[in-house]
Motif scaffolding. Structure first.
Motif, short mmCIF file in Angstrom:
data_model
loop_
_atom_site.label_atom_id
_atom_site.label_comp_id
_atom_site.label_asym_id
_atom_site.label_seq_id
_atom_site.Cartn_x
_atom_site.Cartn_y
_atom_site.Cartn_z
N SER A 106 0.58 -0.88 0.24
CA SER A 106 -0.20 0.43 0.00
C SER A 106 0.94 1.29 -0.48
N ASP A 107 2.47 1.35 0.45
CA ASP A 107 3.13 2.22 1.15
C ASP A 107 2.96 2.54 -0.67
N GLU A 108 3.83 1.15 -1.39
CA GLU A 108 4.64 1.61 -2.27
C GLU A 108 3.02 2.07 -3.87
N ILE A 109 2.33 1.33 -3.66
CA ILE A 109 0.97 2.23 -4.81
C ILE A 109 1.25 3.54 -4.08
N LEU A 110 0.96 4.34 -3.02
CA LEU A 110 0.00 5.35 -3.34
C LEU A 110 1.33 6.55 -3.76
N HIS A 111 2.66 5.66 -3.19
CA HIS A 111 3.61 6.86 -3.51
C HIS A 111 3.28 6.68 -5.54
N THR A 112 3.02 5.37 -5.95
CA THR A 112 3.22 5.19 -7.13
C THR A 112 2.55 6.54 -7.62
N ALA A 113 1.23 6.78 -6.98
CA ALA A 113 -0.41 6.90 -7.54
C ALA A 113 0.27 8.98 -7.24
N LYS A 114 1.07 8.58 -6.20
CA LYS A 114 1.12 10.58 -5.92
C LYS A 114 -0.01 11.35 -4.69
N ILE A 115 -0.06 10.57 -4.17
CA ILE A 115 -1.32 10.29 -2.96
C ILE A 115 -0.81 10.57 -1.89
N PRO B 250 -1.51 9.16 2.15
CA PRO B 250 -2.11 7.95 2.66
C PRO B 250 -3.26 8.23 3.60
N VAL B 251 -3.43 9.34 4.13
CA VAL B 251 -3.95 10.02 4.88
C VAL B 251 -5.26 10.29 4.17
N ARG B 252 -5.32 10.65 2.38
CA ARG B 252 -6.87 11.50 2.50
C ARG B 252 -8.05 10.11 2.58
N ARG B 253 -8.44 10.19 2.76
CA ARG B 253 -9.79 10.27 2.23
C ARG B 253 -10.57 10.10 0.90
N ALA B 254 -10.70 8.71 0.73
CA ALA B 254 -10.77 7.46 -0.31
C ALA B 254 -11.78 8.69 -1.36
N ALA B 255 -12.70 9.36 -0.16
CA ALA B 255 -13.93 9.60 -0.20
C ALA B 255 -13.58 11.28 -1.66
N ASP B 256 -12.76 11.51 -0.84
CA ASP B 256 -12.25 12.91 -1.51
C ASP B 256 -11.39 13.42 -2.38
N LEU B 257 -10.82 11.61 -2.87
CA LEU B 257 -10.02 11.74 -3.75
C LEU B 257 -10.84 12.07 -5.67
N ALA B 258 -10.37 13.16 -5.88
CA ALA B 258 -10.86 13.65 -7.18
C ALA B 258 -10.84 12.27 -8.65
N PRO B 259 -11.76 12.87 -9.18
CA PRO B 259 -11.74 11.74 -11.05
C PRO B 259 -9.63 10.75 -11.02
N GLU B 260 -9.59 12.30 -11.69
CA GLU B 260 -7.88 11.62 -11.85
C GLU B 260 -6.96 10.80 -10.98
N GLU B 261 -7.89 11.36 -9.19
CA GLU B 261 -6.56 10.96 -8.44
C GLU B 261 -7.35 9.39 -8.34
N LEU B 262 -8.27 9.03 -8.64
CA LEU B 262 -8.67 7.40 -8.63
C LEU B 262 -8.54 6.89 -9.86
N ASP B 263 -8.08 7.91 -11.19
CA ASP B 263 -7.43 7.30 -11.98
C ASP B 263 -6.25 6.20 -11.99
N ARG B 264 -5.76 7.69 -10.94
CA ARG B 264 -3.82 7.30 -10.81
C ARG B 264 -3.06 6.14 -9.70
N LEU B 265 -5.13 6.26 -9.43
CA LEU B 265 -4.51 5.44 -7.91
C LEU B 265 -4.66 3.81 -8.27
N PHE B 266 -6.07 3.46 -9.09
CA PHE B 266 -6.88 2.08 -9.97
C PHE B 266 -5.34 1.82 -10.66
N GLU B 267 -4.22 2.95 -11.77
CA GLU B 267 -3.69 2.39 -12.49
C GLU B 267 -2.09 1.57 -11.83
N ALA B 268 -2.10 2.26 -10.80
CA ALA B 268 -1.18 1.84 -9.64
C ALA B 268 -1.43 0.79 -8.91
N THR B 269 -1.99 0.63 -8.35
CA THR B 269 -2.43 -0.77 -7.51
C THR B 269 -2.26 -2.16 -8.40
#
Length: 280
Positions: free
Chosen positions: A179-188, A190-209
């Motif tokens: 999870s540390d590696e994924i969030l670093h790759t996505a540039k997000i 770790p303490v952000r609320r998932a509900a607060d992620l913008a659409p482009e951040e969700l895109d990056r998080l999916f791709e990084a995961t």
């Protein structure tokens, strides 16, 4: 803690070495590892291994079509080969809590390096009888993992995004390290609320995961059991790297408090320079 890439490699090695082998001996050194007391591992004696697969962070060793030995490695559990394969083993290795012996003279030792026993074994007709398997969410390591599954697991959640990634009922197989590696790759952060992620951040998080987990599975494939832990540590870019330079921006990687442990992040890449609180 073993996560899906290491457990996948473990299951593949067990399948390669044990398929067709009969179980000739069982030594349960620590009785607390047996979770199905009416069906202990000894009930599998003389049965032959049909294969091994992974469910999240758990290993499923099949003995025929309708009998399964499901192994949860927990927080500090692992496996190693004993017998003739233990030559040159270091003296400070954790003790074997369960030993499985096979008809080719090989033995599989299940260990636990923690202060409390987290290793667990179930003998069941179906892996779904094990609660931890039955509750698993979709697995990002699987080829069929989809964006729709990811959005159902993550989008709109009020929990911190790192906690969502580690929640096995949301997404299977991810723990503190990846999870540390994924969030670093996505540039997000770790303490952000998932509900607060913008659409482009969700895109990056999916791709990084998907990229981090499938990449790690591919990189770990074929690595021996004795080398898997070191291979995982060596591949980490931020996890376990506090005090080192971020490989992307050069900032210093820092620790922060998360649940009952610590995790790592890069302030420049992930938190706009803000430092997250350390464990008190």
């Amino acid at each position: 803690m073993p996560e899906s890439p290491e457990v996948e490699a473990l299951a593949e090695e067990l399948g390669d070495r044990l398929t067709g082998r009969s179980l000739t001996g069982v030594d349960v050194v620590e009785f607390r590892t047996t979770k199905t007391r009416a069906r202990p591992p000894e009930s599998l004696l003389a049965a032959s291994v049909a294969g091994a697969t992974r469910h999240g962070k758990l290993v499923d060793v099949a003995f025929g079509p309708d009998t399964h030995l499901v192994i949860s490695l927990g927080r500090h559990g692992w496996a190693r080969w004993g017998g003739a394969d233990d030559a040159g083993r270091e003296e400070d290795q954790p003790p074997a809590l369960v030993i499985l012996e096979f008809d080719d003279g090989s033995s599989l030792e299940l260990t636990d390096a923690g202060d409390w026993v987290s290793l667990g074994l179930w003998v069941v007709d179906d892996p779904g009888e094990v609660p931890a398997v039955a509750k698993l969410g979709p697995d990002p390591a699987r080829p069929a993992f989809s964006r729709a599954e990811f959005d159902r697991a993550v989008a709109g959640r009020r929990k911190q995004v790192k906690a969502v990634l580690q929640d096995q009922e949301s997404l299977a197989g991810i723990g503190n390290a990846y999870s540390d590696e994924i969030l670093h790759t996505a540039k997000i952060s770790p303490v952000r609320r998932a509900a607060d992620l913008a659409p482009e951040e969700l895109d990056r998080l999916f791709e990084a995961t998907v990229d981090v987990i499938t990449g790690a599975v591919a990189a770990q494939r074929g690595v021996t059991l004795a080398e898997l832990k070191d291979a995982k540590v060596a591949a980490m870019r931020v996890h376990g790297r506090a005090g080192e330079a971020c490989p992307v921006c050069g900032d210093t990687i820092r620790d922060f408090s998360f649940a009952s442990t610590t995790a790592q992040y890069c302030p420049t890449c992930q938190t706009h320079g803000e430092e997250l609180p350390l464990k008190s």
